[in-house]
Scaffold this motif. Structure first.
Motif, PDB file in Angstrom:
ATOM      1  N   GLY A 343      -7.681  -5.903  11.805  1.00 37.12           N
ATOM      2  CA  GLY A 343      -7.669  -7.341  12.002  1.00 37.12           C
ATOM      3  C   GLY A 343      -6.256  -7.827  12.294  1.00 37.12           C
ATOM      4  N   SER A 344      -6.143  -8.814  13.172  1.00 39.78           N
ATOM      5  CA  SER A 344      -4.831  -9.405  13.437  1.00 39.78           C
ATOM      6  C   SER A 344      -4.438 -10.286  12.255  1.00 39.78           C
ATOM      7  N   SER A 345      -3.151 -10.294  11.955  1.00 44.70           N
ATOM      8  CA  SER A 345      -2.702 -11.017  10.766  1.00 44.70           C
ATOM      9  C   SER A 345      -1.348 -11.661  11.000  1.00 44.70           C
ATOM     10  N   SER A 346      -1.135 -12.784  10.346  1.00 45.45           N
ATOM     11  CA  SER A 346       0.193 -13.425  10.352  1.00 45.45           C
ATOM     12  C   SER A 346       0.952 -13.113   9.066  1.00 45.45           C
ATOM     13  N   ASP A 347       0.447 -12.140   8.287  1.00 44.07           N
ATOM     14  CA  ASP A 347       1.081 -11.749   7.022  1.00 44.07           C
ATOM     15  C   ASP A 347       1.816 -10.426   7.149  1.00 44.07           C
ATOM     16  N   GLY A 348       2.441 -10.194   8.313  1.00 40.48           N
ATOM     17  CA  GLY A 348       3.180  -8.967   8.520  1.00 40.48           C
ATOM     18  C   GLY A 348       4.546  -8.987   7.850  1.00 40.48           C
ATOM     19  N   SER A 360      11.138 -15.027   7.600  1.00 33.19           N
ATOM     20  CA  SER A 360       9.758 -15.397   7.281  1.00 33.19           C
ATOM     21  C   SER A 360       8.851 -14.281   7.780  1.00 33.19           C
ATOM     22  N   LYS A 361       7.577 -14.391   7.464  1.00 35.09           N
ATOM     23  CA  LYS A 361       6.654 -13.322   7.838  1.00 35.09           C
ATOM     24  C   LYS A 361       6.438 -13.288   9.350  1.00 35.09           C
ATOM     25  N   THR A 362       6.097 -12.092   9.866  1.00 37.93           N
ATOM     26  CA  THR A 362       5.771 -11.896  11.280  1.00 37.93           C
ATOM     27  C   THR A 362       4.296 -11.508  11.375  1.00 37.93           C
ATOM     28  N   LYS A 363       3.864 -11.164  12.568  1.00 32.48           N
ATOM     29  CA  LYS A 363       2.489 -10.692  12.733  1.00 32.48           C
ATOM     30  C   LYS A 363       2.389  -9.238  12.294  1.00 32.48           C
ATOM     31  N   GLY A 364       1.180  -8.805  11.959  1.00 29.76           N
ATOM     32  CA  GLY A 364       0.962  -7.432  11.548  1.00 29.76           C
ATOM     33  C   GLY A 364      -0.482  -7.025  11.747  1.00 29.76           C
ATOM     34  N   ALA A 365      -0.798  -5.780  11.359  1.00 25.52           N
ATOM     35  CA  ALA A 365      -2.166  -5.282  11.403  1.00 25.52           C
ATOM     36  C   ALA A 365      -2.730  -5.298   9.986  1.00 25.52           C
ATOM     37  N   LYS A 366      -3.981  -5.736   9.844  1.00 23.40           N
ATOM     38  CA  LYS A 366      -4.566  -5.944   8.508  1.00 23.40           C
ATOM     39  C   LYS A 366      -5.894  -5.202   8.359  1.00 23.40           C
ATOM     40  N   TRP A 367      -6.095  -4.596   7.182  1.00 19.50           N
ATOM     41  CA  TRP A 367      -7.364  -3.992   6.797  1.00 19.50           C
ATOM     42  C   TRP A 367      -7.889  -4.690   5.546  1.00 19.50           C
ATOM     43  N   THR A 368      -9.188  -4.927   5.501  1.00 18.47           N
ATOM     44  CA  THR A 368      -9.826  -5.507   4.320  1.00 18.47           C
ATOM     45  C   THR A 368     -10.640  -4.433   3.607  1.00 18.47           C
ATOM     46  N   SER A 369     -11.207  -4.784   2.466  1.00 21.89           N
ATOM     47  CA  SER A 369     -11.953  -3.802   1.678  1.00 21.89           C
ATOM     48  C   SER A 369     -13.156  -3.252   2.442  1.00 21.89           C
TER      49      SER A 369
END
Length: 495
Positions: A343-348, A360-369
């Protein structure tokens, strides 16, 4: 007795009539279509039917005229296209193949019934000839270039495991009808759709218009296209034998010439730096014309398919900062799984790709449960994948940052983890890659779960590995966690 005599008398009269008819034709004269018995020619009508020519080609231009006349000795047919009139006998017909130099045209057919003694009678009829593209019997071979390496201009995509997989990235602004040539999209006998351009010449071209393509930045800033691909086909009897392809940038034209093969698809993989008349810098039009010294016959048609730009697999990780979301991180296909990588994320990471502090935070790649892999794997498990071409048998470093939430939850066996792997091959199907995860060139299992990235939080990994004998490796990421996990700033470089 009287009735009987009456019946016999009637039969005798009938017999006399029949006898006279047989001998002298008095009672049933045969109608003569010629000779002094007619006072004028009877010319009721004529038909003009479009159909297949002697070779079975039915392209809308072959017309047969059938007059219906009585009393004519000859019939003259002028098809109205500037050719000499044709003379036929009464009861006959004549055919004509109209030219294909225009998409449609209206002609006046003039039919004259002639007789030396009765004069002549003429009729005219207008007919509109509309050229129809001839069916293409065959289709080109399916492309084999992976989805992440192609910017499609016109293509149905890849045929894989009896399914069609459409290309993910398409050039913007594609206008297939920009040129003066006739355009049609036709279906081959195998069911594949292709472009067909007709009436090509050295002065009339077919064109695909595009938003400007800067070769050095074709895929994204700094990600260049190195090749352009075409599949082209011509039947010489109704097509062209030499092709000129031009990539046009204003008044600048980058030119490539090719002798075609009669009735066969020709596959062209053209190097943008070396195969054209000059290295291609940028273009906004692709033009197809009859090549110098070539011959255009009948409709002068050319079929075109699989037009796309290609970037090579290189040693550089693309979209390693995930600013372009999931671009360049997908498998082509995934049997019983998903090609969505994360998932695309702004919590990189709070660190920029060049290592500087972003503040500040950058974009990152996200995995959920629900997207976890490992022994928690389901059809929804997500894997980030990117192929690389490295120098064989050389030491490299895979570098990235990760973070895992520390919220309360039931941890999986072995704890929460973010896994990075260097695969020992390239894979088209993600299922094959997952099956061979254990056979890798290096892997890292990250278990530090302190929460999402912030100014001081995030774990950097530097995984050393040695490339294989052919340099074809791939990077893969997945998570095994009941809570969110992230990856950012992925790089591969020489040790």
């Amino acid at each position: 007795m009287n009735l009987l005599k009456k019946g016999i008398y009637t039969l005798l009269i009938a017999g006399a009539v029949i006898s006279c008819e047989d001998d002298n034709d008095i009672f049933r004269p045969v109608e003569s279509q010629k000779g002094s018995g007619l006072t004028e020619i009877s010319f009721s009508s004529f038909t003009a039917k479009v159909g297949a020519d002697a070779n079975g080609v039915e392209d809308g231009t072959y017309v047969t005229v059938q007059p219906l006349t009585i009393g004519a000795s000859t019939i003259t047919i002028d098809f109205g296209a500037g050719s000499s009139p044709v003379t036929i006998e009464q009861g006959g017909s004549a055919s004509y193949d109209y030219p294909n130099n225009v998409a449609s045209a209206t002609y006046t057919i003039n039919v004259t019934a002639n007789s030396a003694s009765l004069g002549s009678v003429s009729k005219t009829e207008d007919i509109t000839i509309v050229h129809k593209a001839s069916a293409v019997a065959s289709a080109p071979a399916s492309p084999t270039v992976g989805l992440e390496e192609v910017l499609s201009i016109y293509s149905g995509g890849i045929e894989l495991n009896d399914a069609t997989i459409s290309y993910r990235y398409s050039a913007s602004g594609a206008d297939y009808k920009k040129g003066a040539a006739q355009y049609a999209e036709v279906t081959t006998d195998s069911g594949n759709k292709v472009i067909q351009y007709s009436r090509l010449s050295q002065s009339v071209g077919a064109s695909i218009g595009l938003d400007e393509v800067v070769v050095a930045d074709a895929f994204e800033s700094g990600v260049a296209a190195t090749k352009i691909h075409f599949d082209v086909h011509s039947d010489f009897a109704v097509g062209i034998d030499k092709l000129k392809i031009s990539l046009v940038n204003g008044t600048t034209e980058y030119v490539y010439n090719k002798d075609l093969t009669d009735g066969e698809w020709v596959s062209l993989d053209l190097d943008l730096a070396t195969d054209f008349s000059a290295p291609v810098v940028k273009f906004d039009e692709i033009k197809f014309e009859l090549g110098a010294g070539g011959t255009a016959k009948d409709a002068a048609s050319l079929s075109v398919d699989n037009v796309y730009l290609e970037k090579p697999i290189t040693s550089t990780i693309l979209n390693g900062d995930f600013d372009a979301k999931t671009d360049h991180w997908r498998f082509t296909t995934f049997t019983d799984g998903t090609t969505t990588p994360f998932g695309s994320s702004s919590d990189g990471s709070w660190t920029n790709y060049d290592g500087t502090d972003n503040g500040s935070k950058t974009k990152g790649a996200k995995w959920t449960s629900s997207q976890s892999g490992g022994y928690l794997a389901t059809a929804n498990t997500r894997y980030g994948y990117q192929a690389l071409k490295l120098t064989p048998n050389t030491d490299y470093i895979l570098e990235y940052e990760y973070a895992i939430k520390d919220d309360t939850a039931d941890d999986p066996i072995g704890g929460r983890r973010m896994v990075g792997v260097v695969l020992d091959s390239h894979y088209t199907d993600g299922a094959d890659a997952v099956k061979n995860i254990g056979s890798n060139l290096g892997s890292h299992v990250g278990t530090i779960a302190e929460g999402k990235f912030n100014a001081t939080r995030g774990t950097k990994v530097t995984l050393e590995f040695t490339s294989n004998d052919n340099g074809e490796v791939a990077v893969l990421f997945y998570a095994v966690t009941p809570k969110d996990a992230w990856v950012d700033n992925v790089k591969v470089y020489l040790k």
